[in-house]
Design a protein around this motif. Structure first.
Motif, mmCIF file in Angstrom:
data_model
loop_
_atom_site.group_PDB
_atom_site.id
_atom_site.type_symbol
_atom_site.label_atom_id
_atom_site.label_comp_id
_atom_site.label_asym_id
_atom_site.label_seq_id
_atom_site.Cartn_x
_atom_site.Cartn_y
_atom_site.Cartn_z
ATOM 1 N N VAL A 58 0.603 -1.347 0.085
ATOM 2 C CA VAL A 58 0.009 0.202 0.217
ATOM 3 C C VAL A 58 0.645 1.303 0.102
ATOM 4 O O VAL A 58 0.527 2.542 -0.571
ATOM 5 N N ALA A 59 1.485 1.247 0.561
ATOM 6 C CA ALA A 59 2.736 2.591 1.399
ATOM 7 C C ALA A 59 3.246 2.738 -0.328
ATOM 8 O O ALA A 59 4.078 3.956 -0.538
ATOM 9 N N ALA A 205 5.357 6.830 1.993
ATOM 10 C CA ALA A 205 5.303 5.246 2.653
ATOM 11 C C ALA A 205 4.863 5.704 4.290
ATOM 12 O O ALA A 205 3.787 4.876 4.728
ATOM 13 N N VAL A 206 5.273 6.434 5.158
ATOM 14 C CA VAL A 206 5.120 7.425 6.200
ATOM 15 C C VAL A 206 3.501 6.784 6.471
ATOM 16 O O VAL A 206 3.192 6.359 7.054
ATOM 17 N N GLY A 207 2.684 7.931 5.014
ATOM 18 C CA GLY A 207 1.004 8.811 5.532
ATOM 19 C C GLY A 207 0.696 6.767 4.634
ATOM 20 O O GLY A 207 -0.619 7.139 6.096
ATOM 21 N N LEU A 390 -3.868 1.873 -5.754
ATOM 22 C CA LEU A 390 -3.888 2.423 -4.821
ATOM 23 C C LEU A 390 -5.239 2.462 -4.122
ATOM 24 O O LEU A 390 -5.299 2.033 -2.995
ATOM 25 N N ALA A 391 -5.922 3.237 -4.710
ATOM 26 C CA ALA A 391 -7.579 2.788 -4.863
ATOM 27 C C ALA A 391 -8.016 1.840 -4.138
ATOM 28 O O ALA A 391 -8.594 1.875 -3.682
#
Length: 464
Positions: A58-59, A205-207, A390-391
């Motif tokens: 995901v990231a 990646a963090v978010g 991603l969506a």
């Protein structure tokens, strides 16, 4: 450059890419107790066998798409799928839980590149008039990989233990690498990302990682984990203000692209809510065993597998947005028919409803992805592959969190389960309305700009 002939071998290789990547999201779940017992780890640490794969997927899928726009696609396929095979074999050979988690992280990093790459391969392999059929191959094989994971994992676990669960994808990955080496043209080298790309990737990646942890833990531990959405929103807001986000904002301002992304997210959310709740309903309310539950849930995959090729043909002959909108409506109707969750239902009462929803998903998935990829600027085609994946992944992650949060409000009662599924139906319906509204705007714009007997005027970009 538009291909002079359709290269379906590459399309099916791209379908195999998404199949094995999605298979790895679910096949490990049934093996977690055996991994815990064999490696002597506690349940909380064992759970990271799953999260260590999902987090980088995901990231990093959006940064992977941005990077793929700058490098050769053949070498990216060989490196990412080859790395995935090596990491899978390493996971199967893991001597301890720490080694296993590290191997799963490597798998997830490679899978992020694979997810962003596979719609690009299918787009470049065929002419525009065959793109709906090509995308339907991906839209069918991806969810089939996810649905096939638990029964295949259970079979391997019962016959040979948990390690073959990881080895199973290695032969398929090797075959994909061979297709890339011998069937794809050399279209450039593999460039090393620069420091600006690395900074962008780290922030994303963090978010996205915090967001995924919030959603995953909400489904497992309760709604209080949704508080992590606040720092995730702050980090994503910082990225949105960076110059590196401008290609994404440019992409989303192209006519139809934003609508396609919204529809993909909302329909994935509705599907994920249903997939999360139905095993509880079948086990706790209908009182059937896990075998009957698994067979009942397969009805969705069967319906989607049958309808997927039909959706591709309709997209190429009838128009991708029209076919996608009709499919989205069928998905919503199928979920709406499941929503009552009557205590008097037998598994067969659920099967035909799930099959109808699966038929709608088969009709919808390929056409919408084909339309978004076709509308995207050529220079951002891999970025588009990253954003659409991603969506979809966010929708899959949001579903269990939304279901758990709504269900918990009514203390996990049967009524609360129906209410949660109603929210999923509403999300799917909003996705269908999004596609229908865009279809209507396209028809209205063309009627205002096209004279009878003349060729259509190309659409201009519009803001979201």
């Amino acid at each position: 450059m538009t291909p002079v002939r359709d290269r379906w071998l590459l399309v099916y290789a791209a379908g195999a890419v998404v199949f094995v990547a999605m298979l790895e999201t679910s096949i490990v779940n049934v093996a977690l107790p055996a991994i815990r017992d064999d490696l002597g780890s506690d349940p909380a640490l064992t759970q990271w066998t799953v999260l260590a794969y999902l987090l980088p997927v995901v990231a990093l899928v959006l940064p992977a798409g941005r990077w793929l726009d700058r490098v050769g696609k053949r070498v990216a396929l060989v490196v990412s799928v080859g790395g995935f095979a090596v990491a899978s074999a390493a996971a199967g050979l893991a001597p301890g839980i720490g080694f296993l988690v590290a191997a799963r992280v490597a798998q997830g990093v490679c899978a992020a590149v694979m997810f962003a790459l596979m719609p690009v391969l299918a787009t470049l392999a065929v002419r525009p008039e065959a793109r709906g059929r090509a995308m339907s191959v991906l839209a069918t094989l991806g969810p089939l990989g996810a649905v096939t994971g638990p029964p295949l994992g259970g079979l391997l676990l019962g016959v040979a233990g948990w390690r073959p669960v990881f080895f199973a994808v290695v032969p398929v990955a090797v075959a994909i690498v061979l297709v890339g080496v011998f069937a794809m043209p050399d279209d450039g080298p593999l460039a090393v990302p620069d420091r600006h790309w690395l900074a962008e990737a780290a922030l994303l990646a963090v978010g996205a990682g915090v967001l995924l942890v919030a959603l995953t833990r909400t489904a497992e531990a309760g709604p209080e984990w949704l508080l992590l959405l606040l720092p995730a929103a702050v980090v994503m807001g910082l990225w949105w203000r960076m110059p590196a986000s401008r290609p994404v904002t440019t992409l989303l301002n192209v006519s139809g692209v934003f609508a396609g992304h919204v529809a993909v997210l909302l329909l994935a959310l509705g599907f994920a809510v249903m997939q999360f709740l139905l095993p509880f309903y079948l086990g706790d309310v209908v009182d059937v065993g896990p075998e009957a539950t698994g067979l009942t849930m397969l009805a969705f995959a069967v319906g989607m597998g049958v309808a997927g090729p039909v959706g591709g043909v309709l997209a190429d002959r009838w128009g991708a947005w029209r076919a996608g909108a009709v499919g989205a409506v069928v998905v919503t109707v199928g979920l709406l028919l499941v929503q009552p969750l009557s205590p008097g239902w037998e598994p067969l009462d659920v099967v035909w409803r799930l099959a109808l929803a699966g038929i709608g998903m088969g009709l919808y998935g390929g056409p919408v992805q084909a339309m978004v990829m076709t509308a995207a600027p050529r220079a951002l085609i891999a970025t588009t592959g990253g954003t659409i994946q991603l969506a979809r992944n966010l929708g899959f992650a949001l579903g269990p969190a939304v279901a758990t949060t709504v269900w918990a409000v009514d203390r996990y009662s049967d009524t609360g389960m129906r209410t949660a599924l109603a929210v999923g139906v509403l999300a799917a319906g909003c996705g269908a309305l999004t596609l229908g509204a865009h279809w209507w705007r396209r028809a209205r714009n063309r009627s205002a700009t096209v004279d009878p007997g003349r060729q259509p005027v190309p659409e201009r970009s519009s803001s979201r």
